[in-house]
Design a protein around this motif. Structure first.
Motif, mmCIF file in Angstrom:
data_model
loop_
_atom_site.group_PDB
_atom_site.id
_atom_site.type_symbol
_atom_site.label_atom_id
_atom_site.label_comp_id
_atom_site.label_asym_id
_atom_site.label_seq_id
_atom_site.Cartn_x
_atom_site.Cartn_y
_atom_site.Cartn_z
ATOM 1 N N GLU A 272 0.833 -1.154 0.059
ATOM 2 C CA GLU A 272 -0.061 0.016 0.064
ATOM 3 C C GLU A 272 0.861 1.170 0.152
ATOM 4 O O GLU A 272 0.575 2.212 -0.661
ATOM 5 C CB GLU A 272 -1.006 0.116 1.154
ATOM 6 N N ARG A 273 1.956 1.266 0.864
ATOM 7 C CA ARG A 273 2.908 2.296 0.915
ATOM 8 C C ARG A 273 3.470 2.747 -0.561
ATOM 9 O O ARG A 273 3.489 3.788 -1.209
ATOM 10 C CB ARG A 273 4.012 2.322 1.722
ATOM 11 N N ARG A 274 3.850 1.583 -1.175
ATOM 12 C CA ARG A 274 4.681 1.586 -2.472
ATOM 13 C C ARG A 274 3.513 2.078 -3.525
ATOM 14 O O ARG A 274 3.928 2.694 -4.488
ATOM 15 C CB ARG A 274 5.256 0.095 -2.958
ATOM 16 N N THR A 275 2.314 1.491 -3.393
ATOM 17 C CA THR A 275 1.491 2.210 -4.281
ATOM 18 C C THR A 275 1.009 3.643 -4.205
ATOM 19 O O THR A 275 1.168 4.225 -5.366
ATOM 20 C CB THR A 275 -0.148 1.312 -4.101
ATOM 21 N N GLN A 276 1.082 3.954 -2.982
ATOM 22 C CA GLN A 276 0.794 5.511 -2.801
ATOM 23 C C GLN A 276 1.914 6.313 -3.319
ATOM 24 O O GLN A 276 1.546 7.270 -4.000
ATOM 25 C CB GLN A 276 0.454 5.616 -1.417
ATOM 26 N N GLN A 277 3.037 5.806 -3.090
ATOM 27 C CA GLN A 277 4.397 6.464 -3.398
ATOM 28 C C GLN A 277 4.210 6.647 -4.976
ATOM 29 O O GLN A 277 4.709 7.648 -5.576
ATOM 30 C CB GLN A 277 5.696 5.898 -3.034
ATOM 31 N N ALA A 278 3.968 5.437 -5.889
ATOM 32 C CA ALA A 278 4.080 5.433 -7.265
ATOM 33 C C ALA A 278 2.918 6.573 -7.910
ATOM 34 O O ALA A 278 3.148 7.223 -8.721
ATOM 35 C CB ALA A 278 3.618 4.174 -7.775
ATOM 36 N N ILE A 279 1.664 6.237 -7.065
ATOM 37 C CA ILE A 279 0.658 7.358 -7.455
ATOM 38 C C ILE A 279 1.076 8.837 -7.379
ATOM 39 O O ILE A 279 0.906 9.699 -8.130
ATOM 40 C CB ILE A 279 -0.474 7.314 -6.814
ATOM 41 N N VAL A 280 1.790 8.935 -6.368
ATOM 42 C CA VAL A 280 2.380 10.375 -6.096
ATOM 43 C C VAL A 280 3.143 10.849 -7.194
ATOM 44 O O VAL A 280 3.376 11.992 -7.931
ATOM 45 C CB VAL A 280 2.955 10.524 -4.683
ATOM 46 N N GLU B 210 4.703 13.620 -12.078
ATOM 47 C CA GLU B 210 5.207 13.834 -13.417
ATOM 48 C C GLU B 210 4.327 14.119 -14.607
ATOM 49 O O GLU B 210 4.488 15.093 -15.530
ATOM 50 C CB GLU B 210 5.577 12.132 -13.984
ATOM 51 N N LYS B 211 2.996 14.148 -14.388
ATOM 52 C CA LYS B 211 2.022 14.671 -15.030
ATOM 53 C C LYS B 211 1.849 16.008 -14.820
ATOM 54 O O LYS B 211 1.741 16.853 -15.939
ATOM 55 C CB LYS B 211 0.629 14.042 -14.694
ATOM 56 N N VAL B 212 1.947 16.605 -13.553
ATOM 57 C CA VAL B 212 1.967 18.062 -13.665
ATOM 58 C C VAL B 212 3.113 18.817 -14.125
ATOM 59 O O VAL B 212 3.025 19.681 -14.908
ATOM 60 C CB VAL B 212 1.933 18.437 -11.987
ATOM 61 N N ALA B 213 4.315 17.977 -13.995
ATOM 62 C CA ALA B 213 5.763 18.689 -14.557
ATOM 63 C C ALA B 213 5.463 18.760 -16.249
ATOM 64 O O ALA B 213 5.983 19.614 -16.751
ATOM 65 C CB ALA B 213 6.790 17.720 -14.258
#
Length: 93
Positions: free
Chosen positions: A71-79, A84-87
């Motif tokens: 779950e932690r890794r999934t949240q980090q990947a989503i962030v 990347e999308k915002v940049a």
């Protein structure tokens, strides 16, 4: 004198005359079986809770740590994907 142990025979039929006095009468089952109220149709209310209420509780316990890490890794990947999308939008705009 000493009387010694008293022998009692339930299933064995002794051959000696001196042992026949130790034979117990045959045990019999009760004639009537108490199955409940007369009006309930003879239903017996027996609850056997042999199986656990949740059969996979031990699997959940063993997997809980791995799920927390995932779950932690999934949240980090989503962030990271959102950054990347915002940049990318910031470079285009």
């Amino acid at each position: 004198g000493e009387a010694g142990p008293v022998l009692k025979f339930r299933n064995y039929k002794p051959k000696g005359e001196d042992l026949k006095e130790g034979v117990l009468p045959k045990a019999s089952a009760p004639k009537e079986l108490d199955v409940g109220e007369p009006g309930d149709g003879g239903k017996v209310d027996v609850k056997l809770d042999v199986a656990p209420k949740k059969p996979n509780w031990d699997l959940k316990r063993d997997v809980a740590k791995k799920l927390a890490k995932l779950e932690r890794r999934t949240q980090q990947a989503i962030v990271e994907l959102i950054k990347e999308k915002v940049a990318k939008e910031g470079d285009d705009g």
